[in-house]
Design an enzyme around this catalytic site. Structure first.
Site, PDB file in Angstrom:
ATOM      1  N   ASP A 291     -46.797 107.465  19.730  1.00  0.00           N
ATOM      2  CA  ASP A 291     -46.593 106.431  18.711  1.00  0.00           C
ATOM      3  C   ASP A 291     -47.146 105.086  19.181  1.00  0.00           C
ATOM      4  O   ASP A 291     -47.633 104.290  18.379  1.00  0.00           O
ATOM      5  CB  ASP A 291     -45.091 106.285  18.411  1.00  0.00           C
ATOM      6  CG  ASP A 291     -44.537 107.533  17.745  1.00  0.00           C
ATOM      7  OD1 ASP A 291     -45.219 108.082  16.865  1.00  0.00           O
ATOM      8  OD2 ASP A 291     -43.437 107.982  18.138  1.00  0.00           O
ATOM      9  N   GLY A 292     -47.053 104.853  20.493  1.00  0.00           N
ATOM     10  CA  GLY A 292     -47.536 103.588  21.048  1.00  0.00           C
ATOM     11  C   GLY A 292     -49.022 103.387  20.789  1.00  0.00           C
ATOM     12  O   GLY A 292     -49.476 102.253  20.610  1.00  0.00           O
ATOM     13  N   ASP A 400     -26.600  90.760  21.802  1.00  0.00           N
ATOM     14  CA  ASP A 400     -27.825  90.845  22.598  1.00  0.00           C
ATOM     15  C   ASP A 400     -29.067  90.487  21.794  1.00  0.00           C
ATOM     16  O   ASP A 400     -30.109  90.188  22.371  1.00  0.00           O
ATOM     17  CB  ASP A 400     -27.985  92.259  23.176  1.00  0.00           C
ATOM     18  CG  ASP A 400     -27.109  92.462  24.394  1.00  0.00           C
ATOM     19  OD1 ASP A 400     -26.434  91.494  24.786  1.00  0.00           O
ATOM     20  OD2 ASP A 400     -27.094  93.577  24.956  1.00  0.00           O
TER      21      ASP A 400
HETATM   22  N1  LIG Z   1     -33.908 101.249  23.104  1.00  0.00           N
HETATM   23  C1  LIG Z   1     -34.974 101.672  22.486  1.00  0.00           C
HETATM   24  O1  LIG Z   1     -34.995 102.683  21.795  1.00  0.00           O
HETATM   25  C2  LIG Z   1     -36.223 100.854  22.590  1.00  0.00           C
HETATM   26  C3  LIG Z   1     -36.305  99.778  23.457  1.00  0.00           C
HETATM   27  C4  LIG Z   1     -37.490  99.066  23.482  1.00  0.00           C
HETATM   28  C5  LIG Z   1     -38.559  99.409  22.658  1.00  0.00           C
HETATM   29  N2  LIG Z   1     -38.443 100.476  21.841  1.00  0.00           N
HETATM   30  C6  LIG Z   1     -39.499 100.863  20.924  1.00  0.00           C
HETATM   31  O2  LIG Z   1     -40.711 101.045  21.555  1.00  0.00           O
HETATM   32  C7  LIG Z   1     -41.718 100.603  20.666  1.00  0.00           C
HETATM   33  C8  LIG Z   1     -42.987 100.403  21.409  1.00  0.00           C
HETATM   34  O3  LIG Z   1     -43.479 101.684  21.664  1.00  0.00           O
HETATM   35  P1  LIG Z   1     -44.459 101.970  22.859  1.00  0.00           P
HETATM   36  O4  LIG Z   1     -44.841 103.406  22.781  1.00  0.00           O
HETATM   37  O5  LIG Z   1     -45.504 100.920  22.882  1.00  0.00           O
HETATM   38  O6  LIG Z   1     -43.521 101.715  24.072  1.00  0.00           O
HETATM   39  P2  LIG Z   1     -42.926 102.774  25.110  1.00  0.00           P
HETATM   40  O7  LIG Z   1     -44.046 103.432  25.816  1.00  0.00           O
HETATM   41  O8  LIG Z   1     -41.876 102.059  25.886  1.00  0.00           O
HETATM   42  O9  LIG Z   1     -42.243 103.883  24.186  1.00  0.00           O
HETATM   43  C9  LIG Z   1     -41.107 103.665  23.403  1.00  0.00           C
HETATM   44  C10 LIG Z   1     -40.666 104.949  22.701  1.00  0.00           C
HETATM   45  O10 LIG Z   1     -40.432 104.642  21.337  1.00  0.00           O
HETATM   46  C11 LIG Z   1     -41.056 105.648  20.556  1.00  0.00           C
HETATM   47  N3  LIG Z   1     -41.468 105.093  19.276  1.00  0.00           N
HETATM   48  C12 LIG Z   1     -42.365 104.120  19.028  1.00  0.00           C
HETATM   49  N4  LIG Z   1     -42.479 103.930  17.716  1.00  0.00           N
HETATM   50  C13 LIG Z   1     -41.652 104.815  17.121  1.00  0.00           C
HETATM   51  C14 LIG Z   1     -41.312 105.087  15.776  1.00  0.00           C
HETATM   52  N5  LIG Z   1     -41.838 104.401  14.768  1.00  0.00           N
HETATM   53  N6  LIG Z   1     -40.393 106.048  15.517  1.00  0.00           N
HETATM   54  C15 LIG Z   1     -39.826 106.727  16.527  1.00  0.00           C
HETATM   55  N7  LIG Z   1     -40.083 106.504  17.821  1.00  0.00           N
HETATM   56  C16 LIG Z   1     -40.986 105.547  18.108  1.00  0.00           C
HETATM   57  C17 LIG Z   1     -42.255 106.080  21.349  1.00  0.00           C
HETATM   58  O11 LIG Z   1     -42.677 107.364  20.931  1.00  0.00           O
HETATM   59  C18 LIG Z   1     -41.699 106.050  22.735  1.00  0.00           C
HETATM   60  O12 LIG Z   1     -41.078 107.262  23.048  1.00  0.00           O
HETATM   61  C19 LIG Z   1     -41.149  99.370  20.066  1.00  0.00           C
HETATM   62  O13 LIG Z   1     -41.757  99.045  18.855  1.00  0.00           O
HETATM   63  C20 LIG Z   1     -39.701  99.754  19.929  1.00  0.00           C
HETATM   64  O14 LIG Z   1     -39.423 100.291  18.662  1.00  0.00           O
HETATM   65  C21 LIG Z   1     -37.302 101.217  21.806  1.00  0.00           C
HETATM   66  N1  LIG Z   2     -55.750 102.069  23.621  1.00  0.00           N
HETATM   67  C1  LIG Z   2     -54.749 101.496  24.300  1.00  0.00           C
HETATM   68  N2  LIG Z   2     -54.975 100.422  25.085  1.00  0.00           N
HETATM   69  C2  LIG Z   2     -53.963  99.839  25.773  1.00  0.00           C
HETATM   70  N3  LIG Z   2     -52.704 100.267  25.751  1.00  0.00           N
HETATM   71  C3  LIG Z   2     -52.411 101.321  24.993  1.00  0.00           C
HETATM   72  C4  LIG Z   2     -53.422 101.996  24.222  1.00  0.00           C
HETATM   73  N4  LIG Z   2     -52.856 103.027  23.575  1.00  0.00           N
HETATM   74  C5  LIG Z   2     -51.555 102.998  23.915  1.00  0.00           C
HETATM   75  N5  LIG Z   2     -51.296 101.981  24.763  1.00  0.00           N
HETATM   76  C6  LIG Z   2     -49.992 101.665  25.349  1.00  0.00           C
HETATM   77  O1  LIG Z   2     -49.637 102.716  26.225  1.00  0.00           O
HETATM   78  C7  LIG Z   2     -48.240 102.961  26.153  1.00  0.00           C
HETATM   79  C8  LIG Z   2     -47.957 104.450  25.983  1.00  0.00           C
HETATM   80  O2  LIG Z   2     -48.608 104.904  24.828  1.00  0.00           O
HETATM   81  P1  LIG Z   2     -48.019 106.054  23.916  1.00  0.00           P
HETATM   82  O3  LIG Z   2     -46.696 105.675  23.380  1.00  0.00           O
HETATM   83  O4  LIG Z   2     -49.061 106.359  22.904  1.00  0.00           O
HETATM   84  O5  LIG Z   2     -47.900 107.268  24.873  1.00  0.00           O
HETATM   85  P2  LIG Z   2     -46.608 107.983  25.479  1.00  0.00           P
HETATM   86  O6  LIG Z   2     -45.759 106.960  26.132  1.00  0.00           O
HETATM   87  O7  LIG Z   2     -47.109 109.110  26.318  1.00  0.00           O
HETATM   88  O8  LIG Z   2     -45.940 108.557  24.192  1.00  0.00           O
HETATM   89  P3  LIG Z   2     -44.426 109.094  24.114  1.00  0.00           P
HETATM   90  O9  LIG Z   2     -43.576 107.870  24.234  1.00  0.00           O
HETATM   91  O10 LIG Z   2     -44.368 109.752  22.782  1.00  0.00           O
HETATM   92  O11 LIG Z   2     -44.255 110.027  25.257  1.00  0.00           O
HETATM   93  C9  LIG Z   2     -47.723 102.105  25.004  1.00  0.00           C
HETATM   94  O12 LIG Z   2     -47.039 100.999  25.541  1.00  0.00           O
HETATM   95  C10 LIG Z   2     -48.940 101.637  24.274  1.00  0.00           C
HETATM   96  O13 LIG Z   2     -48.824 100.336  23.746  1.00  0.00           O
END
Ligand SMILES: NC(=O)c1ccc[n+]([C@@H]2O[C@H](COP(=O)([O-])OP(=O)(O)OC[C@H]3O[C@@H](n4cnc5c(N)ncnc54)[C@H](O)[C@@H]3O)[C@@H](O)[C@H]2O)c1
Ligand SMILES: Nc1ncnc2c1ncn2[C@@H]1O[C@H](COP(=O)(O)OP(=O)(O)OP(=O)(O)O)[C@@H](O)[C@H]1O
Length: 527
Positions: A291-292, A400
């Site tokens: 999703d990131g 928070d």
């Molecule tokens: N306590 C928590 O659950 C918490 C804390 C901080 C941030 N986040 C989420 O992480 C997001 C950033 O994601 P990232 O991947 O860049 O960071 P990250 O790598 O820390 O991953 C955060 C997790 O949130 C999940 N996630 C992201 N968007 C989602 C969605 N729309 N629905 C369900 N799950 C989702 C991702 O798959 C990942 O497992 C923020 O927008 C925020 O929503 C969650």
């Molecule tokens: N093209 C990109 N350039 C820089 N950062 C990126 C890019 N794609 C993803 N990221 C960052 O890398 C992090 C991990 O990406 P992503 O959530 O897609 O993978 P993941 O953590 O393996 O997924 P999951 O949480 O489902 O296991 C996120 O914080 C996202 O913002």
């Protein structure tokens, strides 16, 4: 004694009531209160020699003095709050009119942009929707495809590009699988005095290509071997089997070139400023990650976003319905169309600094696909956040922090903080507190037309921190505010099946939602 009783009435009842009934008069009430308080003092001084023995009377007078002081304190507080509210109202109105102006200028900006990019787009034509409404109307209604055509790629981004058209597509609204091109504009009709809902506000949307997509942009999760391996394979396939132009980020181009020099056909950009030129060129975006990576891809587009095809290469995938193992079949189907899409709303947010003295001193607009979070950062103090919705006071968040989430983000941080899961196609803003120190704070869902303002009060013990989709943290000092409303540029993501099916699958597979062993039929039954 009689004088005293009359005096009590005019102070205790008369003044307090007028404060309650007419808060506008807080300042004049303040004066009369000060006079009344003075009068109590004088009366006490005059009467002390005569009634020194009357303990009750003295106690009573003391009480009167305390009441007068309390009323004065409350009137002062009210006057200050009113002045502050008036100032915020002024700023809010400025803000609103600025946003409206921005929206009004959207098509103009597009034109201005295209003029600026004249060297790359010789005759950009805005595709006017069939109903003849303006492009701005189409944007607001998110119902038309606004496509720049006849782009002549000549910029650094498109230096090797031989193809000259951005693919055109149309969107159609259907219900339960039936296509329905005549999407009605009026959701509510009023005929012969009867209010009826003529149409649903949100339906399954289908995208049909009118010309074939030719330019594909791929975003990949960094530092992942499996993603890197797949991107090499996919880029080659898209070029050799599909004859497409492929754009990637500079990092990925370097990775591809280190694999083989034959990847020099792949296009990229050198300067981040060129990213704003991507939208007029790119027909389709592919993401390889979780999703990131979808959030990352969406963040690259500060305005309209091309359709995104998200492949799942992470552990959870709420927005990534496509399986990477079957990427050929999936992409064949997507490139051919039609495809079901989920139109994911975004929020536009920006910070208004207390120290900003002019309208133009506001910070850059940020667009979020999941949420904007205001939290306490590293401080151990409770956040104290005053929240307003279209200028009506909502509540003060002491805890928070607060999450303002889209419905797509409802399964992310907002869910973890106790918010509801909402189908991404539902338009709305989730208002979810983080660990509120209160027994009665439930999350809210607000309609999509509102503007939410979150303000750190001047008397707050600490500052707060804002983050956008979990990134780009910024400090909010006392007096600063964050203003947030629905953005006019949604993100369309391709569905595996269709929007509802994909959403339900994601909460079942991703969260094991409501997974429980089925009760056996072997036992007592209703008779
Ligand atoms: N306590 C928590 O659950 C918490 C804390 C901080 C941030 N986040 C989420 O992480 C997001 C950033 O994601 P990232 O991947 O860049 O960071 P990250 O790598 O820390 O991953 C955060 C997790 O949130 C999940 N996630 C992201 N968007 C989602 C969605 N729309 N629905 C369900 N799950 C989702 C991702 O798959 C990942 O497992 C923020 O927008 C925020 O929503 C969650
Ligand atoms: N093209 C990109 N350039 C820089 N950062 C990126 C890019 N794609 C993803 N990221 C960052 O890398 C992090 C991990 O990406 P992503 O959530 O897609 O993978 P993941 O953590 O393996 O997924 P999951 O949480 O489902 O296991 C996120 O914080 C996202 O913002």
């Amino acid at each position: 004694m009689c004088t005293k009783v009359l005096f009590l009435d005019s102070l205790g009842n008369g003044d307090a009531n007028s404060l309650r009934s007419n808060p506008e008069n807080a300042f004049s009430d303040l004066n009369s209160l000060a006079q009344s308080e003075k009068a109590v003092e004088e009366l006490l001084i005059q009467q002390t020699p005569m009634q020194a023995s009357d303990d009750h009377l003295i106690e009573f007078s003391e009480a009167l003095r305390t009441v007068a002081k309390a009323l004065r304190g409350s009137a002062e507080g009210k006057a200050l709050a009113q002045a502050e509210a008036a100032e915020w109202k002024r700023r809010y109105e400025l803000e609103r009119s600025k946003n409206l102006d921005l929206l009004r200028q959207a098509p103009l900006n597009e034109e201005a942009n295209s003029m600026e990019m004249d060297h790359i787009a010789k005759s950009p034509r805005l595709h006017v929707p069939e109903n003849g409404k303006s492009a701005r109307y189409a944007l607001e209604r998110i119902c038309a495809h606004e496509v720049l055509q006849d782009c002549e790629p000549n910029s650094p981004i498109g230096s090797n590009n031989k193809l000259k058209r951005k693919a055109s597509f149309k969107l159609s609204w259907g219900c339960k699988g039936q296509a329905n091109d005549q999407h009605k504009k009026d959701i509510v009709s009023f005929e012969s005095g009867n209010i009826t809902t003529a149409d649903r506000s949100s339906k399954q949307i289908s995208l049909t290509w009118e010309t074939s997509p030719q330019n594909v942009l791929i975003f990949t999760k960094p530092k992942s071997t499996s993603v890197q391996v797949l991107s090499v394979e996919m880029v080659r396939w898209l070029r050799e089997q599909k004859g497409l132009n492929v754009y990637v980020e500079p990092r990925v181009k370097a990775e591809l070139l280190s694999e083989s020099s034959s990847f020099d056909f792949v296009q990229t950009w050198e300067d981040d400023k060129e990213i704003s030129l991507l939208h007029p060129k790119v027909d389709l975006v592919i993401t390889l990650g979780g999703d990131g990576t979808v959030l990352w891809a969406a963040s690259m587009f500060k305005g309209p976003v091309p359709p995104i095809v998200p492949f799942s290469m992470g552990s959870l995938g709420f927005m990534t319905p496509f399986h990477s193992e079957q990427y050929r079949e999936c992409l064949e189907a997507v490139l051919k169309g039609p495809l079901s899409i989920t139109l994911r709303h975004r929020l536009q947010c920006h910070i208004i600094r207390d120290k900003a003295r002019h309208d133009y001193e506001t910070e850059e607009n940020m667009l979020v696909l999941n949420e904007v979070t205001i939290d306490r950062g590293i401080t151990s103090f409770l956040t104290n956040l005053e929240c307003y919705c279209d200028n009506s006071f909502v509540t003060c968040v002491q805890g928070d922090g607060l999450i303002l989430s889209t419905t797509s983000g409802s399964t992310a941080y907002s869910l973890a903080a106790g918010g509801s899961m909402v189908h991404p196609q539902v338009p709305g803003i989730l208002f979810t507190p983080i660990c509120p120190h209160s027994l009665s704070f439930r999350p809210l869902i607000l309609p999509d037309h509102v503007t939410v303002r979150v303000q750190v009060p001047f008397n707050s013990r600490s500052s707060a921190w804002v983050s956008f989709d979990g990134k780009g943290r910024k400090q909010l000092e006392a007096g600063d505010a964050l203003v947030c409303s629905m953005a006019p540029w949604p993100v369309s993501t391709a569905c595996q099946v269709e929007s509802t099916n994909d959403f339900l699958r994601s909460i079942h597979d991703g969260l094991h939602w409501n997974l429980r062993k089925t009760q056996s039929s072997d036992g007592p039954r209703e008779t």
